[in-house]
Design a protein around this motif. Structure first.
Motif, PDB file in Angstrom:
ATOM      1  N   GLU A 129       0.973  -1.215  -0.109  1.00 15.22           N
ATOM      2  CA  GLU A 129       0.119   0.036  -0.017  1.00 15.22           C
ATOM      3  C   GLU A 129       0.815   1.158   0.092  1.00 15.22           C
ATOM      4  N   ARG A 130       1.875   1.266   0.808  1.00 13.37           N
ATOM      5  CA  ARG A 130       2.711   2.546   0.781  1.00 13.37           C
ATOM      6  C   ARG A 130       3.463   2.684  -0.568  1.00 13.37           C
ATOM      7  N   GLU A 131       3.839   1.457  -1.023  1.00 14.94           N
ATOM      8  CA  GLU A 131       4.437   1.890  -2.521  1.00 14.94           C
ATOM      9  C   GLU A 131       3.628   2.206  -3.445  1.00 14.94           C
ATOM     10  N   PHE A 132       2.182   1.930  -3.384  1.00 17.55           N
ATOM     11  CA  PHE A 132       1.176   2.400  -4.122  1.00 17.55           C
ATOM     12  C   PHE A 132       0.838   3.868  -4.006  1.00 17.55           C
ATOM     13  N   LEU A 133       0.894   4.301  -2.713  1.00 12.74           N
ATOM     14  CA  LEU A 133       0.786   5.586  -2.352  1.00 12.74           C
ATOM     15  C   LEU A 133       1.752   6.432  -3.106  1.00 12.74           C
ATOM     16  N   GLN A 134       3.170   6.173  -2.717  1.00 13.24           N
ATOM     17  CA  GLN A 134       4.064   6.881  -3.230  1.00 13.24           C
ATOM     18  C   GLN A 134       4.244   6.791  -4.680  1.00 13.24           C
ATOM     19  N   THR A 135       4.058   5.929  -5.412  1.00 13.09           N
ATOM     20  CA  THR A 135       3.987   5.914  -6.882  1.00 13.09           C
ATOM     21  C   THR A 135       2.934   6.794  -7.301  1.00 13.09           C
ATOM     22  N   SER A 136       1.534   6.602  -6.728  1.00 13.12           N
ATOM     23  CA  SER A 136       0.704   7.486  -7.315  1.00 13.12           C
ATOM     24  C   SER A 136       0.769   8.986  -7.012  1.00 13.12           C
ATOM     25  N   ALA A 137       1.445   9.357  -5.728  1.00  9.97           N
ATOM     26  CA  ALA A 137       1.772  10.762  -5.643  1.00  9.97           C
ATOM     27  C   ALA A 137       2.521  11.275  -6.652  1.00  9.97           C
ATOM     28  N   ILE A 138       3.589  10.689  -7.064  1.00  8.48           N
ATOM     29  CA  ILE A 138       4.670  11.039  -7.870  1.00  8.48           C
ATOM     30  C   ILE A 138       4.051  10.951  -9.201  1.00  8.48           C
ATOM     31  N   ASN A 139       3.586   9.950  -9.699  1.00  7.03           N
ATOM     32  CA  ASN A 139       3.450   9.684 -11.274  1.00  7.03           C
ATOM     33  C   ASN A 139       1.914  10.246 -11.459  1.00  7.03           C
ATOM     34  N   PHE A 140       0.837  10.455 -10.667  1.00  3.44           N
ATOM     35  CA  PHE A 140      -0.291  11.184 -10.999  1.00  3.44           C
ATOM     36  C   PHE A 140      -0.509  12.504 -10.282  1.00  3.44           C
ATOM     37  N   LEU A 141      -0.522  12.405  -8.857  1.00  5.78           N
ATOM     38  CA  LEU A 141      -0.925  13.803  -8.169  1.00  5.78           C
ATOM     39  C   LEU A 141      -0.154  14.913  -8.707  1.00  5.78           C
ATOM     40  N   THR A 142       1.334  14.644  -8.686  1.00  2.00           N
ATOM     41  CA  THR A 142       2.371  15.652  -9.112  1.00  2.00           C
ATOM     42  C   THR A 142       2.039  16.285 -10.278  1.00  2.00           C
ATOM     43  N   PRO A 143       1.887  15.723 -11.405  1.00  2.00           N
ATOM     44  CA  PRO A 143       1.745  16.349 -12.878  1.00  2.00           C
ATOM     45  C   PRO A 143       0.274  17.242 -12.593  1.00  2.00           C
ATOM     46  N   LEU A 144      -0.440  16.788 -11.958  1.00  2.00           N
ATOM     47  CA  LEU A 144      -1.774  17.330 -11.941  1.00  2.00           C
ATOM     48  C   LEU A 144      -1.703  18.637 -11.201  1.00  2.00           C
ATOM     49  N   ARG A 145      -1.012  18.695 -10.090  1.00  2.00           N
ATOM     50  CA  ARG A 145      -0.660  19.811  -9.166  1.00  2.00           C
ATOM     51  C   ARG A 145      -0.010  20.752 -10.020  1.00  2.00           C
ATOM     52  N   ASN A 146       1.098  20.286 -10.868  1.00  6.17           N
ATOM     53  CA  ASN A 146       2.121  21.269 -11.597  1.00  6.17           C
ATOM     54  C   ASN A 146       1.390  21.923 -12.547  1.00  6.17           C
ATOM     55  N   PHE A 147       0.052  21.441 -13.123  1.00  9.75           N
ATOM     56  CA  PHE A 147      -0.765  22.207 -14.128  1.00  9.75           C
ATOM     57  C   PHE A 147      -1.459  23.026 -13.454  1.00  9.75           C
ATOM     58  N   LEU A 148      -2.056  22.866 -12.432  1.00 12.71           N
ATOM     59  CA  LEU A 148      -2.923  23.715 -11.668  1.00 12.71           C
ATOM     60  C   LEU A 148      -2.164  25.014 -11.070  1.00 12.71           C
ATOM     61  N   GLU A 149      -1.048  24.598 -10.747  1.00 14.07           N
ATOM     62  CA  GLU A 149      -0.296  25.626  -9.889  1.00 14.07           C
ATOM     63  C   GLU A 149       0.638  26.304 -10.965  1.00 14.07           C
ATOM     64  N   GLY A 150       1.106  25.644 -11.877  1.00 10.86           N
ATOM     65  CA  GLY A 150       1.911  26.236 -12.886  1.00 10.86           C
ATOM     66  C   GLY A 150       1.312  26.670 -14.221  1.00 10.86           C
ATOM     67  N   ASP A 151       1.036  25.746 -15.101  1.00 14.90           N
ATOM     68  CA  ASP A 151       0.500  26.173 -16.538  1.00 14.90           C
ATOM     69  C   ASP A 151      -0.732  27.155 -16.396  1.00 14.90           C
ATOM     70  N   TRP A 152      -1.497  26.484 -15.397  1.00 16.58           N
ATOM     71  CA  TRP A 152      -2.937  27.330 -15.362  1.00 16.58           C
ATOM     72  C   TRP A 152      -2.930  28.626 -14.938  1.00 16.58           C
ATOM     73  N   ARG A 153      -2.005  28.964 -13.943  1.00 13.27           N
ATOM     74  CA  ARG A 153      -1.916  30.324 -13.353  1.00 13.27           C
ATOM     75  C   ARG A 153      -1.009  31.071 -14.461  1.00 13.27           C
ATOM     76  N   THR A 154      -0.275  30.575 -15.413  1.00 14.94           N
ATOM     77  CA  THR A 154       0.346  31.335 -16.521  1.00 14.94           C
ATOM     78  C   THR A 154      -0.863  31.837 -17.455  1.00 14.94           C
ATOM     79  N   ILE A 155      -1.741  30.646 -17.769  1.00 12.46           N
ATOM     80  CA  ILE A 155      -2.848  31.058 -18.498  1.00 12.46           C
ATOM     81  C   ILE A 155      -3.997  32.100 -18.133  1.00 12.46           C
TER      82      ILE A 155
END
Length: 364
Positions: A129-155
């Motif tokens: 479970e811990r491996e799944f949580l870490q992998t999901s946070a890095i591979n899925f949550l982080t790109p979504l957060r980068n879009f919302l806090e980076g690209d979208w703010r610029t747009i």
């Protein structure tokens, strides 16, 4: 200080005129420049992407970390640019409690030995479970957060700038219109009742002044139109990048699903290799014979790389999860996610079980 005061006064004047233009547009007493249909469609698509990405991001956070206090703590760690401390999962904690309890009850007692078995099982589940949580946070949550806090703010910043340029353009259009109306009025209504030459001179002078105002307003309009067109192009290019965002998020979604599938497969596998002492234990979601331990033959694992293998030596299975082998026979082998690399799953007809890699010669 004088320069800052002048700039502040100028900015306040610009803000006031934009506010007046915006209010008049809402009231329907001023004309508004409409964006082209392509740009409007891009804006609508971008808004839709932002809204759904935000909802998916928030709900995925809840899925991975149901505890709101823990989410708030992680949020502050991220804002402070500090590493989030590693958390022990509930499964790992339960497993550790069972192992500690077994020491006190005695590992040689039936209860103690079973606590050790189940505790190790829970620890493995918690680790998966811990491996799944870490992998999901890095591979899925982080790109979504980068879009919302980076690209979208610029747009959003460029869209606000485009709206200001549009207001400035419409303000200039209104000034040109008023100046032309005043010029036409001055030229069309001279004071014919007064025959003195002085009145004709004043009328001509007023007409010339309004003509200069028209020229000045038209020059400002050309500048405003150029700035608006330039900003519209910048905004359009940013909004067209949403297509690349969709492609990136699609890849991240595949990685999230793969991580989730691996986690469930590991959980299923750990349940499938439970020892005989847990034969009467009921595990939801896993097919089990009414009596006797759960066998690996009953578990359908997501497999990879089916290959033929030649058995090098005889091998006697140590429990029901393993498969006995005879030298020189051919069997089918494959691996499953989370499995010990020293073992494979072997199949011979309807028989299935774990087999040691060192007893096999893998064939192409």
């Amino acid at each position: 200080m004088d320069f800052n005061l002048k700039k502040l006064t100028s900015d306040a004047g610009v803000f006031f005129t934009r506010a007046v233009q915006f209010t008049e547009e809402k009231l329907g007493s001023a004309e508004k420049t409409e964006l082209d249909a392509h740009l409007e469609n891009l804006i609508a698509r971008a808004d839709c992407t932002k809204n759904w990405t935000e909802k998916i991001f928030r709900q995925t956070e809840v899925l991975l970390q149901p505890n709101p206090s823990a989410r708030i703590e992680e949020f502050f760690y991220e804002k402070l640019d500090k590493k989030i401390p590693s958390r022990t999962t509930n499964g790992e904690l339960l497993g550790q409690y069972m192992l500690d309890a077994a020491k006190d009850f005695g590992p040689g007692t039936p209860y103690g030995s079973t606590l050790i078995t189940v505790g190790e099982y829970q620890s493995r589940l918690g680790g998966a479970e811990r491996e799944f949580l870490q992998t999901s946070a890095i591979n899925f949550l982080t790109p979504l957060r980068n879009f919302l806090e980076g690209d979208w703010r610029t747009i959003s910043k460029e869209r606000r700038l485009l709206e200001n340029r549009r207001l400035d353009l419409d303000i200039c259009k209104a000034r040109v219109k008023k100046a032309k109306q005043a010029e036409a009025k001055a030229a069309a209504e001279p004071d014919f009742q007064e025959t003195r030459p002085r009145n004709y001179v004043l009328s001509a002078s007023a007409s010339a002044l309004w003509s200069e105002e028209v020229d000045k307003a038209e020059q400002e309009l050309r500048v405003a139109q150029t700035e608006f067109d330039r900003q519209a192009e910048v905004t359009r290019l940013l909004l067209e990048g949403i297509s690349s965002t969709h492609v990136n998020h699609l890849r991240c979604l595949h990685e999230f699903v793969e991580a989730q599938a691996t986690y469930y497969a590991q959980s299923l596998y750990y349940g499938g290799v439970s020892p005989p002492c847990l034969a009467s234990t009921s595990t939801p979601g896993i097919a089990r014979e009414p009596s006797g331990p759960l066998k690996i033959q009953d578990v359908q694992q997501p497999s990879t790389g089916h290959r033929k293998a030649k058995v090098l030596y005889d091998y006697d299975a140590h429990d029901t999860s393993e498969l006995s082998l005879l030298a020189d026979e051919l069997i089918t082998v494959y691996t499953v996610p989370g499995m010990d690399p020293d073992w494979l799953v072997g199949e011979r007809g309807n028989q299935k079980g774990k087999v040691p890699v060192t007893y096999l010669e893998l064939l192409s």
